[in-house]
Design an enzyme around this catalytic site. Structure first.
Site, PDB file in Angstrom:
ATOM      1  N   CYS A 122      73.381   2.338  37.382  1.00  0.00           N
ATOM      2  CA  CYS A 122      72.495   2.167  38.664  1.00  0.00           C
ATOM      3  C   CYS A 122      72.519   0.731  38.963  1.00  0.00           C
ATOM      4  O   CYS A 122      72.042  -0.308  38.336  1.00  0.00           O
ATOM      5  CB  CYS A 122      71.220   2.443  38.097  1.00  0.00           C
ATOM      6  SG  CYS A 122      69.748   2.240  39.345  1.00  0.00           S
ATOM      7  N   CYS A 131      75.244   1.640  45.664  1.00  0.00           N
ATOM      8  CA  CYS A 131      74.101   2.400  44.759  1.00  0.00           C
ATOM      9  C   CYS A 131      74.928   3.931  44.282  1.00  0.00           C
ATOM     10  O   CYS A 131      75.799   4.152  45.042  1.00  0.00           O
ATOM     11  CB  CYS A 131      72.996   2.866  45.767  1.00  0.00           C
ATOM     12  SG  CYS A 131      72.106   4.329  45.157  1.00  0.00           S
TER      13      CYS A 131
HETATM   14  N1  DGL Z   1      71.442   4.907  41.793  1.00  0.00           N
HETATM   15  C1  DGL Z   1      70.668   3.895  42.118  1.00  0.00           C
HETATM   16  C2  DGL Z   1      71.615   2.560  42.431  1.00  0.00           C
HETATM   17  O1  DGL Z   1      72.661   2.599  42.067  1.00  0.00           O
HETATM   18  C3  DGL Z   1      69.415   3.737  42.620  1.00  0.00           C
HETATM   19  C4  DGL Z   1      68.635   4.840  43.272  1.00  0.00           C
HETATM   20  C5  DGL Z   1      67.308   4.831  43.527  1.00  0.00           C
HETATM   21  O2  DGL Z   1      66.729   5.005  42.455  1.00  0.00           O
HETATM   22  O3  DGL Z   1      66.630   4.165  44.619  1.00  0.00           O
HETATM   23  O4  DGL Z   1      70.955   1.851  42.836  1.00  0.00           O
END
Ligand code: DGL
Length: 256
Positions: free
Chosen positions: A69, A183
């Site tokens: 993430c 993301c």
């Molecule tokens: N998948 C996450 C990232 O790579 C964030 C998504 C979220 O919780 O807003 O930033």
């Protein structure tokens, strides 16, 4: 190995891991009760991350944790490393790769608002893309839209277009020729993004590199792939998805 994300985004890293080490069991943790992190207050995200890692250290000790993430990594990797002896692998936007590949020397960091405005991302841009025009765009809802699509909801093209459109520039400062998917949710809907893009661009993401880095760590794989969510009611909601992705079972990760 534990793959941790706010939701389903870390699956882009799991898929890259499996492309390099087919059948390797992994433990996947989605903070579904805390999703999304993209617009959330930093102190809040950090507190959740500490509670999750603390629970994982007790219930699944000795596994390295891949923070799959960008939001979590750009905001919390250093504080987590300071607070826990666990081996962490972070995921950060592939700015360096985009800067190496861009022909027009103009590209966009498409990420959550938190990642797009983070000091970490700005430092990467200053360090690796000094000779490029880099536009950072924090898409307020794109991660949630990707999550909904992965869970089988339909999303109309106009809504998605409006969300991703501001990542594309064509003016006196140049034309965007690459988009960094900053993301982990976004690579999961890369085909949709490519179909709706106003012109063809190169999509750059870090999942393959993160998978390579994670596999280089000494680790003992778990017996079978398990997926954990943090909201009790989310087991039923996510089960079909995780079964399809090859997870043997699901459970709730209880946070204290
Ligand atoms: N998948 C996450 C990232 O790579 C964030 C998504 C979220 O919780 O807003 O930033």
């Amino acid at each position: 190995m534990i793959i941790l994300d706010s939701g389903l985004g870390g699956l882009s890293v799991v898929r890259a891991l499996r492309a390099q080490a087919a059948d390797m069991p992994v433990l996947y943790v989605a903070d579904t009760a805390g999703f999304p992190y993209g617009n959330r207050d930093y102190a809040d995200i950090n507190a959740r991350a500490e509670r999750i890692v603390s629970a994982l250290s007790t219930t699944m000790p000795n596994h390295p944790i891949v923070l799959a993430c960008n939001t979590l990594s750009t905001l919390c990797l250093e504080p987590l490393r300071a607070a826990f002896p666990t081996h962490f692998v972070g995921t950060v936007p592939a700015i360096k790769t985009a800067a190496q590949q861009s022909i027009t020397r103009r590209f966009t960091l498409l990420a959550t608002p938190n990642t797009a405005s983070s000091d970490y991302s700005n430092a990467l841009i200053a360090q690796f893309a000094g000779d490029c025009v880099v536009d950072s765009y924090g898409a307020p809802n794109l991660a949630a839209m990707a999550e909904a699509i992965m869970l089988g909801e339909t999303m109309d093209d106009e809504t998605l277009r409006a969300e991703m459109g501001p990542a594309f520039f064509n003016d006196a400062r140049g034309k965007t020729d690459s988009i960094v998917l900053g993301c982990t949710h976004y690579p999961l809907i890369s085909a949709v993004l490519a179909r709706l893009a106003p012109w063809p661009v190169t999509w750059v993401d870090s999942s393959e590199a993160i998978a390579r880095r994670a596999l280089s760590l000494p680790h003992t794989p778990p017996v079978r792939s398990m997926a954990y969510v943090t909201g009790k009611e989310d087991v039923a909601r996510y089960r079909r998805f995780f079964t399809r992705e090859g997870f043997a079972d699901m459970a709730v990760l209880a946070l204290s």
